[in-house]
Design a protein around this motif. Structure first.
Motif, short mmCIF file in Angstrom:
data_model
loop_
_atom_site.label_atom_id
_atom_site.label_comp_id
_atom_site.label_asym_id
_atom_site.label_seq_id
_atom_site.Cartn_x
_atom_site.Cartn_y
_atom_site.Cartn_z
N VAL A 44 36.46 36.56 38.36
CA VAL A 44 36.56 37.85 39.03
C VAL A 44 35.38 38.74 38.66
O VAL A 44 34.79 39.41 39.52
CB VAL A 44 37.90 38.54 38.69
CG1 VAL A 44 37.92 39.98 39.22
CG2 VAL A 44 39.06 37.74 39.27
N ALA A 45 35.01 38.74 37.38
CA ALA A 45 33.87 39.56 36.95
C ALA A 45 32.58 39.10 37.62
O ALA A 45 31.76 39.93 38.05
CB ALA A 45 33.72 39.48 35.43
N GLN A 46 32.39 37.79 37.74
CA GLN A 46 31.19 37.28 38.40
C GLN A 46 31.20 37.59 39.89
O GLN A 46 30.16 37.93 40.47
CB GLN A 46 31.06 35.77 38.18
CG GLN A 46 29.87 35.11 38.86
CD GLN A 46 28.52 35.61 38.37
OE1 GLN A 46 28.45 36.37 37.40
NE2 GLN A 46 27.45 35.20 39.03
N ALA A 47 32.35 37.49 40.53
CA ALA A 47 32.45 37.85 41.95
C ALA A 47 32.09 39.31 42.16
O ALA A 47 31.38 39.67 43.12
CB ALA A 47 33.87 37.58 42.46
N GLN A 48 32.56 40.17 41.27
CA GLN A 48 32.21 41.60 41.37
C GLN A 48 30.71 41.79 41.20
O GLN A 48 30.08 42.58 41.92
CB GLN A 48 32.96 42.39 40.30
CG GLN A 48 32.78 43.91 40.42
CD GLN A 48 33.41 44.46 41.68
OE1 GLN A 48 34.62 44.39 41.85
NE2 GLN A 48 32.59 44.98 42.59
N GLU A 49 30.12 41.05 40.27
CA GLU A 49 28.67 41.11 40.05
C GLU A 49 27.91 40.67 41.30
O GLU A 49 26.94 41.31 41.72
CB GLU A 49 28.29 40.22 38.87
CG GLU A 49 26.81 40.00 38.66
CD GLU A 49 26.06 41.26 38.24
OE1 GLU A 49 24.84 41.32 38.49
OE2 GLU A 49 26.69 42.17 37.67
N LEU A 50 28.37 39.59 41.93
CA LEU A 50 27.73 39.09 43.15
C LEU A 50 27.83 40.12 44.27
O LEU A 50 26.87 40.37 45.00
CB LEU A 50 28.38 37.77 43.58
CG LEU A 50 28.16 36.56 42.66
CD1 LEU A 50 29.05 35.40 43.09
CD2 LEU A 50 26.69 36.14 42.64
N ALA A 51 29.02 40.72 44.43
CA ALA A 51 29.22 41.73 45.47
C ALA A 51 28.34 42.95 45.22
O ALA A 51 27.69 43.47 46.14
CB ALA A 51 30.69 42.14 45.54
N ASP A 52 28.30 43.41 43.97
CA ASP A 52 27.48 44.57 43.63
C ASP A 52 25.99 44.29 43.86
O ASP A 52 25.23 45.20 44.19
CB ASP A 52 27.70 44.97 42.17
CG ASP A 52 29.09 45.56 41.92
OD1 ASP A 52 29.75 45.96 42.91
OD2 ASP A 52 29.49 45.61 40.75
#
Length: 286
Positions: A44-52
């Motif tokens: 989830v943290a990596q997905a948020q990083e990718l989205a950001d």
């Protein structure tokens, strides 16, 4: 030019700019980042990083497709993928994740069905719908877009199957057949994206040739996905065995793909490739 495609309220206007698909491997053994994101919190943290960082799509994969990768059971793949997809949709709320379509990198119809039920929007099938005869009918029933890639053999055998008489012609013929099969199964052409499969049953020279010849695939009438990120042909050129240290080699390959009219780039390093695409789009797209 292929017709625009709207997914989760986001419209992809093909040809207007290059879109980025951020890689989220929830596996212990992927070639570049295996084991980095195979816990729910890390994913989830990596997905948020990718989205950001500007990812237009997040591609979740629970089965490594690196050369020689061992196949996991359907149950194991579902167990890896579905909780992540479900958690991403729960976590989205009003964050940058909210409108980002999720694709699932799978060649199995059961995984596709479970992932879409959990909130996934796209199926990314490295086999072009050839590994599982139910994949295309299931995708048609689900009503989601599908990405069809060229491959020979499977991840265990593919690097022994690189003997082509006409590399670009044979890839084009395979993709044409898979487009026709998808349409026959009930998938609209506007929901089909094609991928020539860099690194999949291709050797070093063949990967370079695909990048040189990308415009040929425009004649197939579908948006074009290209995945050069951190791959071994870049390591060969740079004499760089560490995949994570191939960022700027990947940037050069991505720039070449944009020049060749790729519509989507599948990448690990979204923040850096976003800048690459903005400049390359300004140069090559009118």
């Amino acid at each position: 030019m292929p017709a625009p495609l709207t997914i989760r309220g986001r419209t992809f206007n093909w040809g207007s700019r290059t879109y980025l698909m951020g890689v989220l491997n929830v596996t212990p053994d992927s070639f570049s980042d295996g084991g980095s994101f195979n816990t729910l919190a890390a994913a989830v943290a990596q997905a948020q990083e990718l989205a950001d960082a500007g990812a237009d799509i997040i591609d979740v994969g629970g089965q490594s497709t690196r050369p020689g990768a061992l196949e996991v059971s359907v149950e194991e793949e579902i167990e890896r993928v579905v909780p992540v997809v479900r958690e991403l949709r729960k976590a989205a709320g009003s964050t940058a994740l909210n409108e980002v379509p999720i694709s699932v990198d799978t060649a199995r119809s059961q995984v596709a069905q479970a992932a879409v039920a959990a909130g996934a929007d796209i199926i990314n099938d490295i086999s072009g719908g050839t590994f599982d005869p139910q994949m295309l009918p299931v995708v048609a029933q689900l009503g989601v877009p599908v990405m069809l890639m060229h491959i020979r053999g499977n991840p265990q055998t593919m690097q022994k199957l690189t003997n082509y008489q006409d590399l670009i012609g044979e890839i084009s013929e395979f993709l044409t057949q898979r487009i026709d099969a998808a349409i026959a199964a009930g998938i609209k052409r506007s929901r089909i994206i094609i991928d020539p499969g860099i690194g999949f049953a291709k050797n070093y020279a063949q990967n370079l040739e695909i990048l040189r010849q990308l415009p040929v695939f425009q004649s197939l009438g579908c948006p074009l996905l290209v995945g050069p990120s951190r791959k071994s042909f870049i390591g060969h050129i740079l004499d760089q065995p560490e995949p994570k240290a191939r960022v700027w080699g990947t940037a050069a390959a991505c720039c070449a793909a944009v020049a060749g009219a790729a519509d989507i780039l599948r990448v690990h390093d979204v923040r850096e490739m976003r800048d690459v695409c903005r400049v390359a789009d300004a140069i090559y797209r009118k």
